[in-house]
Design a protein around this motif. Sequence first.
Motif, PDB file in Angstrom:
ATOM      1  N   VAL A   2       0.821  -1.212   0.000  1.00  0.00           N
ATOM      2  CA  VAL A   2       0.000   0.000   0.000  1.00  0.00           C
ATOM      3  C   VAL A   2       0.859   1.268   0.000  1.00  0.00           C
ATOM      4  O   VAL A   2       0.491   2.298  -0.554  1.00  0.00           O
ATOM      5  CB  VAL A   2      -0.972   0.002   1.206  1.00  0.00           C
ATOM      6  CG1 VAL A   2      -1.757   1.304   1.269  1.00  0.00           C
ATOM      7  CG2 VAL A   2      -1.935  -1.179   1.084  1.00  0.00           C
ATOM      8  N   ASN A   3       2.051   1.145   0.567  1.00  0.00           N
ATOM      9  CA  ASN A   3       2.944   2.306   0.656  1.00  0.00           C
ATOM     10  C   ASN A   3       2.280   3.485   1.382  1.00  0.00           C
ATOM     11  O   ASN A   3       2.102   4.566   0.822  1.00  0.00           O
ATOM     12  CB  ASN A   3       3.400   2.736  -0.753  1.00  0.00           C
ATOM     13  CG  ASN A   3       4.606   3.671  -0.709  1.00  0.00           C
ATOM     14  OD1 ASN A   3       5.301   3.732   0.315  1.00  0.00           O
ATOM     15  ND2 ASN A   3       4.835   4.404  -1.779  1.00  0.00           N
ATOM     16  N   PRO A  34      -3.392   2.073  -3.672  1.00  0.00           N
ATOM     17  CA  PRO A  34      -2.125   2.688  -3.269  1.00  0.00           C
ATOM     18  C   PRO A  34      -2.320   3.858  -2.308  1.00  0.00           C
ATOM     19  O   PRO A  34      -3.131   4.754  -2.566  1.00  0.00           O
ATOM     20  CB  PRO A  34      -1.516   3.139  -4.605  1.00  0.00           C
ATOM     21  CG  PRO A  34      -2.059   2.170  -5.609  1.00  0.00           C
ATOM     22  CD  PRO A  34      -3.476   1.912  -5.135  1.00  0.00           C
ATOM     23  N   GLY A  35      -1.602   3.793  -1.202  1.00  0.00           N
ATOM     24  CA  GLY A  35      -1.668   4.845  -0.208  1.00  0.00           C
ATOM     25  C   GLY A  35      -2.879   4.799   0.698  1.00  0.00           C
ATOM     26  O   GLY A  35      -2.961   5.536   1.670  1.00  0.00           O
ATOM     27  N   ASN A  59       2.813  -3.347  -8.108  1.00  0.00           N
ATOM     28  CA  ASN A  59       1.435  -2.900  -8.364  1.00  0.00           C
ATOM     29  C   ASN A  59       1.176  -2.743  -9.865  1.00  0.00           C
ATOM     30  O   ASN A  59       0.092  -3.074 -10.360  1.00  0.00           O
ATOM     31  CB  ASN A  59       1.159  -1.572  -7.649  1.00  0.00           C
ATOM     32  CG  ASN A  59       0.829  -1.772  -6.169  1.00  0.00           C
ATOM     33  OD1 ASN A  59       0.365  -2.846  -5.775  1.00  0.00           O
ATOM     34  ND2 ASN A  59       1.085  -0.758  -5.359  1.00  0.00           N
ATOM     35  N   ARG A  81       5.711   0.060  -6.271  1.00  0.00           N
ATOM     36  CA  ARG A  81       5.045   0.604  -7.464  1.00  0.00           C
ATOM     37  C   ARG A  81       5.119  -0.368  -8.637  1.00  0.00           C
ATOM     38  O   ARG A  81       4.171  -0.542  -9.383  1.00  0.00           O
ATOM     39  CB  ARG A  81       5.694   1.934  -7.850  1.00  0.00           C
ATOM     40  CG  ARG A  81       5.291   3.081  -6.950  1.00  0.00           C
ATOM     41  CD  ARG A  81       5.655   4.434  -7.543  1.00  0.00           C
ATOM     42  NE  ARG A  81       7.078   4.714  -7.430  1.00  0.00           N
ATOM     43  CZ  ARG A  81       7.649   5.322  -6.390  1.00  0.00           C
ATOM     44  NH1 ARG A  81       6.925   5.720  -5.365  1.00  0.00           N
ATOM     45  NH2 ARG A  81       8.944   5.540  -6.386  1.00  0.00           N
TER      46      ARG A  81
END
Lengths: 305, 305, 305, 305
Positions: free
Chosen positions: C213-214, C267-268, C231, C228
């Motif tokens: 997920v970063n 992501p995030g 993903n 990245r």
Amino acid sequence: MPTNLQDILDQIHEQVTARSDHGEVATYIPELARVDPKQFGLAVALPDGRLLSVGDAEVPFSIQSISKVFTLAIALGRVGNQLWKRVGREPSGHAFNSILQLEHEKGIPRNPFINAGAIVVTDVILASSSPKEALAGLLTFIRTAADDPNIYINEAVARSEKETGHRNLALAHFMRGFGNLTHEPELTLGTYFHQCAVEMSCRQLAMAGRFLVNARGMPHLISPSRIRRINALMMTCGHYDGSGDFAFRVGLPAKSGVGGGILVIVPGKASIAVWSPGLTPLGNSRLGTEAVHLLAQRTQWSVFG
Amino acid sequence: MPTNLQDILDQIHEQVTARSDHGEVATYIPELARVDPKQFGLAVALPDGRLLSVGDAEVPFSIQSISKVFTLAIALGRVGNQLWKRVGREPSGHAFNSILQLEHEKGIPRNPFINAGAIVVTDVILASSSPKEALAGLLTFIRTAADDPNIYINEAVARSEKETGHRNLALAHFMRGFGNLTHEPELTLGTYFHQCAVEMSCRQLAMAGRFLVNARGMPHLISPSRIRRINALMMTCGHYDGSGDFAFRVGLPAKSGVGGGILVIVPGKASIAVWSPGLTPLGNSRLGTEAVHLLAQRTQWSVFG
Amino acid sequence: MPTNLQDILDQIHEQVTARSDHGEVATYIPELARVDPKQFGLAVALPDGRLLSVGDAEVPFSIQSISKVFTLAIALGRVGNQLWKRVGREPSGHAFNSILQLEHEKGIPRNPFINAGAIVVTDVILASSSPKEALAGLLTFIRTAADDPNIYINEAVARSEKETGHRNLALAHFMRGFGNLTHEPELTLGTYFHQCAVEMSCRQLAMAGRFLVNARGMPHLISPSRIRRINALMMTCGHYDGSGDFAFRVGLPAKSGVGGGILVIVPGKASIAVWSPGLTPLGNSRLGTEAVHLLAQRTQWSVFG
Amino acid sequence: MPTNLQDILDQIHEQVTARSDHGEVATYIPELARVDPKQFGLAVALPDGRLLSVGDAEVPFSIQSISKVFTLAIALGRVGNQLWKRVGREPSGHAFNSILQLEHEKGIPRNPFINAGAIVVTDVILASSSPKEALAGLLTFIRTAADDPNIYINEAVARSEKETGHRNLALAHFMRGFGNLTHEPELTLGTYFHQCAVEMSCRQLAMAGRFLVNARGMPHLISPSRIRRINALMMTCGHYDGSGDFAFRVGLPAKSGVGGGILVIVPGKASIAVWSPGLTPLGNSRLGTEAVHLLAQRTQWSVFG
């Protein structure tokens, strides 16, 4: 049959061995990679009992895929037309060891002379025989056809194939995934690698091929209609993706092997064996093809008129 | 030649026309879709000059892809082996109108009997003739071979093909993109659609096929070596992706057309034409194939022994 | 993050489980064929530490191909960009177990998420570990990511795969023939079948997925640039030949498995796990895809704006 | 948005133009073959209204396949999801002009960004417009998005494409044979060749791309959900058979053209246009890709976390 056939053979020998473009020996089977590419033999068996030859016609070589002709005859003897439920009768349009067609056609190989098809044929024979019995039966068939007990399997070659036979294992597992292989791949392929490792000289192979000539004076091991059908398959599929070209240039049913041998049938007239280990990129003997081309030209032997 | 050949033809006629599974008429060319699928004709031309026939042997039908045999002979007469730089000699392993192989093999069709290859052959002829001259030359060749001036092109069929020939246009443009078509696709295809629209009866087609028999008493329009090579191509590629099966079952060189006709050559012995408009899924005449299969069985006509 | 996320999950649960078109359970692995297709679970792990779930989110299922995400991360940790010499990064345009592309591209699989590519990834890990160590390392990685020691391999499933894994054996032997497999196929596949047999619940899988997920508050096991890239591969290749459609409909990187699970990364923002054993013909969870589609719509979670 | 974005652009300009491996200009369209391969431009449009640029950012170039993004948006506006009956949403795994997949999948192109798919999209637009109206509508759309009336079609390029467009004609005829083209190939392709010949500078293209950013301060010409879906297609299919690699390296939705341009979208943040005419073997701008890769790295712009 031309009266001067031995002269023709001598001329072809001289002409062909003068060439330096003999092609390269198959390297993917280590034992075969050691063979001297300059060897060349040619033998012709005739209905009157004569056996003419020239060059290295007494040197044994690995018959490899030519064995597929004998196993096909045996399998047809066992299961007849049931065989065609598991293997097709069409040229493949691909290399001898391609897997592409198998995926599109759900594990049914296009014909019994590409590797996948020949593996199925061997699998069929194993339905009624152990591997040992199957190989003994194959040797008996070949020895009877050739009228020669001195034909054997080269164990070193068989082992050599086993160690490098990843592509054939892939084909076998792939077909097993589709339900078109009844034995464990290792069992069927163990038998298959041994059948490919049969060794014969040109003289022996020309003699053994007589059962496909359908002529008086030649051994009759299978019915004439089956002879015709095997010859038809040799014509359309006997040289992998070079079959059309061989039919075009030579006009005779034939089966090649990566050992550099070719068995050629002149229906009603002759059985021919040629051997030269250098190969074309398609896996067929380069000088062997050239020699048979010249022989067909000079004898006017062609099934096409 | 069996003495009772007419009896054999009569039996085959009776046996084949009794069947109800005659297959379906080609529908993609509107004019062909209207043909009555129950028709059946068969004719055999022999070296002694006799022409035996049975059924609807005088009814003209659209020869379609059988025309490829005649244009191949003409193109070889014009450019000889130069032809093989632009078209191959191998079975394709795909349908008659497939474009798959062309992409992998850079615009060189696999053989002169799939559509793409036949379009190249026509393009070759157009290098030294206008479309009108090319078609006039084709008719002259066929009429001479058949010894019959009453052979014509059906303009309605030619137009019908043009209107629905998207796949052939795709093949032509594709090859032109690779530089393997020297004329505008519309020009080459206009000629191609007309050659496919030649109409002949079984009698006429059997007569015309005599130039491929290579027998005394038959017309000699091309050299024996060229005859053998065209026959070889008919054997390996004459029935599209059903060529292997036809060779296996019938054992004779032959070329089929989607009009339901098949021209079959018995080298040295006979020229056979059969016609029944119903097709198999591969595009070959269903009852025509069956009739030729029976005829080959009963006459023992096979090139394979 | 929507404040009413649990409400959204509840609505989706209700809506999805009301449907009867849940698709069919994978049958080629006998152990998986026994799973009740009506089960459905969904879990979402958030950066603030919350884990929301609904339905059968505590039931362990076979993660199958989702394991490829974890082994890819481990292999990249071992050999870095050297990996890309042996496997590509492009969508394949073929089924998950297709062999077609491998022949054209000489044994280099198109990406690490089709079976052939994942087998190479496992083979890479085995260069520096025994099978036991490799599987222990995988479990350690997953348990650490999930912060949960109770994650195990189901030996019965692993054995079940081994007995029916002919297609995977074909792929492995095929690549070994091209020199792109350094261990014996049986060894690499034995490890591969075990990694596929890891069992996790939706809750555990959503927790384990947090490493991609970063986000602050999520475990950082690999570098942001590697996150990245993994993903990106999940986006373009994570659903086999249905990857484009998933990207189009859902807009999030994800990896599916034939056990019916899907791991989806926002992501995030979040790590999502969904499970429903019924599959589409392409091998992806039917209701799982539907649920994620609804979730992405209602949360406006999409990487595409 | 980094505060020092102009500095980053300047560094990238210096770094990229120092390289000599700029690749080769597309030669199959004669007009494009004349372009100087050493040119390089880059422009970035931001939500705050700023437009930053570097290098040859004011030089107009042929947008070629980037036009497919605009026609897709227009076609979706006309027929909505009906479009997906005639074109798929999956990466193709083949070259931009391959015909292979079309035969297997019966004339339905895999996605709207390979040539076959884009031709169908244009065909859809022509259902409700004449070619003139369609091209006028396209220019209006682009000019509105770019807020710039000075965007035109280069007629010489359009003619040049027409003369060499055999492969596209093959694709069009092929699809028409399957019933997936409603107009005459010449009509649809005439329009298609003109849309490809639109010329824009990097500045203009970056401005025009803003409608896909979905940010306040950017033009809203289509709905957010449609924006997301077009971006998803650009991510999975925007670089032909190099799409996976671009996603892996850059992590942003983008569409390339053989004129050497690339339009890159940073959802919510920026619209980027880069141009350098030298291409990779897959047909994508070599230095353009490199520049975007550097830009994404230094700005940390990636949709993947």
